[in-house]
Design a protein around this motif. Structure first.
Motif, PDB file in Angstrom:
ATOM      1  N   UNK A 159       0.824  -1.205   0.000  1.00 26.91           N
ATOM      2  CA  UNK A 159       0.000   0.000   0.000  1.00 26.91           C
ATOM      3  C   UNK A 159       0.862   1.261   0.000  1.00 26.91           C
ATOM      4  N   UNK A 160       0.432   2.254  -0.791  1.00 32.93           N
ATOM      5  CA  UNK A 160       1.110   3.553  -0.839  1.00 32.93           C
ATOM      6  C   UNK A 160       0.074   4.662  -0.789  1.00 32.93           C
ATOM      7  N   UNK A 161       0.495   5.811  -0.280  1.00 35.47           N
ATOM      8  CA  UNK A 161      -0.363   6.991  -0.287  1.00 35.47           C
ATOM      9  C   UNK A 161      -0.413   7.575  -1.693  1.00 35.47           C
ATOM     10  N   UNK A 162      -1.621   7.892  -2.164  1.00 40.61           N
ATOM     11  CA  UNK A 162      -1.772   8.405  -3.525  1.00 40.61           C
ATOM     12  C   UNK A 162      -2.535   9.733  -3.496  1.00 40.61           C
ATOM     13  N   UNK A 163      -1.831  10.855  -3.613  1.00 39.65           N
ATOM     14  CA  UNK A 163      -2.512  12.143  -3.739  1.00 39.65           C
ATOM     15  C   UNK A 163      -3.000  12.349  -5.172  1.00 39.65           C
ATOM     16  N   UNK A 164      -3.748  13.410  -5.453  1.00 38.76           N
ATOM     17  CA  UNK A 164      -4.124  13.708  -6.831  1.00 38.76           C
ATOM     18  C   UNK A 164      -2.887  13.826  -7.719  1.00 38.76           C
ATOM     19  N   UNK A 165      -3.032  13.480  -8.983  1.00 37.16           N
ATOM     20  CA  UNK A 165      -1.889  13.414  -9.889  1.00 37.16           C
ATOM     21  C   UNK A 165      -1.084  14.709  -9.955  1.00 37.16           C
ATOM     22  N   UNK A 166      -1.726  15.903 -10.045  1.00 35.39           N
ATOM     23  CA  UNK A 166      -0.924  17.134 -10.070  1.00 35.39           C
ATOM     24  C   UNK A 166      -0.048  17.288  -8.825  1.00 35.39           C
ATOM     25  N   UNK A 167      -0.576  16.852  -7.673  1.00 40.98           N
ATOM     26  CA  UNK A 167       0.200  16.941  -6.437  1.00 40.98           C
ATOM     27  C   UNK A 167       1.340  15.923  -6.447  1.00 40.98           C
ATOM     28  N   UNK A 168       1.085  14.752  -6.992  1.00 40.98           N
ATOM     29  CA  UNK A 168       2.163  13.763  -7.161  1.00 40.98           C
ATOM     30  C   UNK A 168       3.302  14.360  -7.985  1.00 40.98           C
ATOM     31  N   UNK A 169       2.937  14.986  -9.112  1.00 44.82           N
ATOM     32  CA  UNK A 169       3.942  15.569 -10.006  1.00 44.82           C
ATOM     33  C   UNK A 169       4.801  16.588  -9.270  1.00 44.82           C
ATOM     34  N   UNK A 430      -5.159  25.890 -11.903  1.00 48.27           N
ATOM     35  CA  UNK A 430      -5.189  25.353 -13.260  1.00 48.27           C
ATOM     36  C   UNK A 430      -4.829  23.883 -13.280  1.00 48.27           C
ATOM     37  N   UNK A 431      -3.801  23.510 -12.517  1.00 52.29           N
ATOM     38  CA  UNK A 431      -3.369  22.113 -12.483  1.00 52.29           C
ATOM     39  C   UNK A 431      -4.453  21.229 -11.886  1.00 52.29           C
ATOM     40  N   UNK A 432      -5.123  21.737 -10.845  1.00 53.41           N
ATOM     41  CA  UNK A 432      -6.165  20.952 -10.197  1.00 53.41           C
ATOM     42  C   UNK A 432      -7.368  20.766 -11.115  1.00 53.41           C
ATOM     43  N   UNK A 433      -7.684  21.805 -11.857  1.00 53.85           N
ATOM     44  CA  UNK A 433      -8.814  21.726 -12.770  1.00 53.85           C
ATOM     45  C   UNK A 433      -8.520  20.760 -13.901  1.00 53.85           C
ATOM     46  N   UNK A 434      -7.293  20.841 -14.444  1.00 51.71           N
ATOM     47  CA  UNK A 434      -6.908  19.965 -15.529  1.00 51.71           C
ATOM     48  C   UNK A 434      -6.785  18.518 -15.056  1.00 51.71           C
TER      49      UNK A 434
END
Length: 434
Positions: A159-169, A430-434
């Motif tokens: 198991x790993x913590x998974x934030x939204x993709x923009x936050x991962x980036x 913008x990143x969150x919206x995209x």
């Protein structure tokens, strides 16, 4: 895994993040599919567990196989974004495949992890897998009593913590920038070490000359070719006292107090001490205790196991004693002690320690061998110039190492904060919206 996560974060298993359940985690080829005799001089790299370090991929000694074998083992080839794990031994060590490693082949003692780009950033996942908690989980789930190992099931269910993709980036970008500084600092250290090696070879065999003019006449000696004006003397002639440390001092170990110097406190990188994993003692008030008490200017030499590791005692060490694996050499002229230390660390001097090993398969030097060790001596003014130059490089290396330590500590703290959501990164609307 910590479930106290920020809003929008989740906990996912690796198999949930995989492209499909079939090849999310792939074990390397079985031994019957590839043998050491299949290795070739020039071909496709084959990744062994020794090439997977905690910091990434190490190309040193990596074997290669023919393109024909690589094509036959296509199932085990790498794509960009794959993560490769050490399956046995040092489990949990991993690296991220870049475009440079596309088509390379994993070996049977490794595992390849392949996830979906739309679900998780592979660079972020690499850091998540290297986090303290996930590493503990991997080790906790590993199997085997004599040699730990991990398998596909363990990794698939990790198991790993998974934030939204923009936050991962953004998290991956921040940690990658810190890694870049670490890599550059390490490269600076490596260059300084190479510089010192060259300086030692030059200065300890050719000197700096007289009045700025290089020597033109040299002679053969027991320690190699040296300037004609230099003399060679056995260490015993230069010393007023030669001894080795005490045995059976475990009864005197303490939580604090004087340092009990062991081989682990000596290092081949320089002739200063490495005070890591220090043991403290409360020594007996006896002749035995006084005999092994070091003084500023003493030269210390390892006499068992890793022979000939050198340190020179300075004023900063305070009260300290040597154990039985270290020889203490007290020079008649302490002002030449750092010269002797640097000289004994040179390649030619190290050959003497190897030649004088008197313990057969188990390395060991007796005190007679220490006294008979030969040292070349220039005049004092030249000696001081050479020592000053070598000490300056050692100081630069130490400063860079301290910088590296601080950056590494910063990265560790950042990983803990960023990968748990304790500190959030600003990715922008913008990143969150995209």
């Amino acid at each position: 895994m910590n479930n106290s996560l920020p809003e929008g974060w989740k906990v996912s298993t690796i198999i949930d993040l995989g492209r499909n359940h079939k090849d999310c985690v792939q074990t390397g080829p079985f031994g019957a599919q590839l043998h050491a005799e299949d290795y070739v001089a020039d071909g496709v790299p084959l990744i062994l567990i020794k090439n997977i370090k905690d910091s990434g991929l190490d190309m040193k000694g990596i074997p290669r196989i023919s393109q024909e074998d690589a094509n036959r083992l296509k199932r085990y080839q790498l794509d960009e974004g794959d993560i490769v794990f050490s399956r046995v031994g040092r489990v949990g060590s991993c690296f991220l495949a870049t475009e440079n490693e596309v088509g390379w082949v994993i070996s049977g003692q490794t595992l390849r992890m392949r996830v979906c780009d739309e679900l998780i950033d592979s660079s972020y996942l690499l850091y998540a897998l290297r986090s303290e908690q996930v590493q503990k989980d991997i080790i906790g789930e590993s199997v085997g009593s004599t040699r730990t190992s991990i398998n596909t099931t363990i990794l698939e269910n990790l198991e790993v913590n998974v934030p939204p993709l923009p936050e991962q980036n953004k998290i991956a970008e921040i940690l990658t920038s810190v890694d870049d500084v670490i890599e550059k600092t390490q490269a600076q250290i490596d260059k300084l070490k190479d510089l010192k090696t060259g300086m030692m070879q030059e200065l300890l065999t050719r000197g700096v000359g007289v009045d700025g003019k290089p020597y033109t006449e040299f002679k053969d000696s027991p320690v190699g070719r040296i300037p004609v004006g230099w003399e060679v003397r056995p260490l015993g002639d230069l010393a007023s006292f030669v001894t080795s440390g005490s045995r059976g001092w475990a009864q005197y170990y303490a939580e604090n107090g004087p340092v009990f110097i062991r081989i682990g406190n000596l290092t081949r990188e320089h002739i200063n001490f490495r005070f890591k994993d220090v043991i403290h003692v409360r020594p007996p008030n006896s002749a035995e205790g006084k005999r092994t008490l070091v003084q500023s200017g003493d030269v210390l030499i390892s006499i068992t196991a890793d022979l000939g590791v050198i340190a020179v005692v300075n004023d900063d060490i305070g009260e300290a004693y040597v154990n039985q694996h270290v020889s203490l050499v007290r020079l008649k002229e302490p002002k030449i002690s750092r010269w002797v230390g640097h000289f004994l660390s040179s390649d030619d001097s190290q050959k003497q320690f190897i030649a004088n090993n008197d313990a057969g398969a188990k390395a060991g030097l007796n005190l007679t061998a220490i006294r008979n060790t030969q040292v070349a001596i220039p005049d004092l003014s030249e000696l001081e110039l050479i020592v000053e130059a070598l000490d300056a490089v050692d100081l630069s290396i130490s400063q860079k190492r301290e910088k590296l330590r601080k950056i590494s500590d910063t990265k560790k703290a950042l990983m803990q904060d960023l990968l748990t959501g304790k500190i959030r990164v600003n990715v922008g609307l913008k990143a969150l919206v995209n």
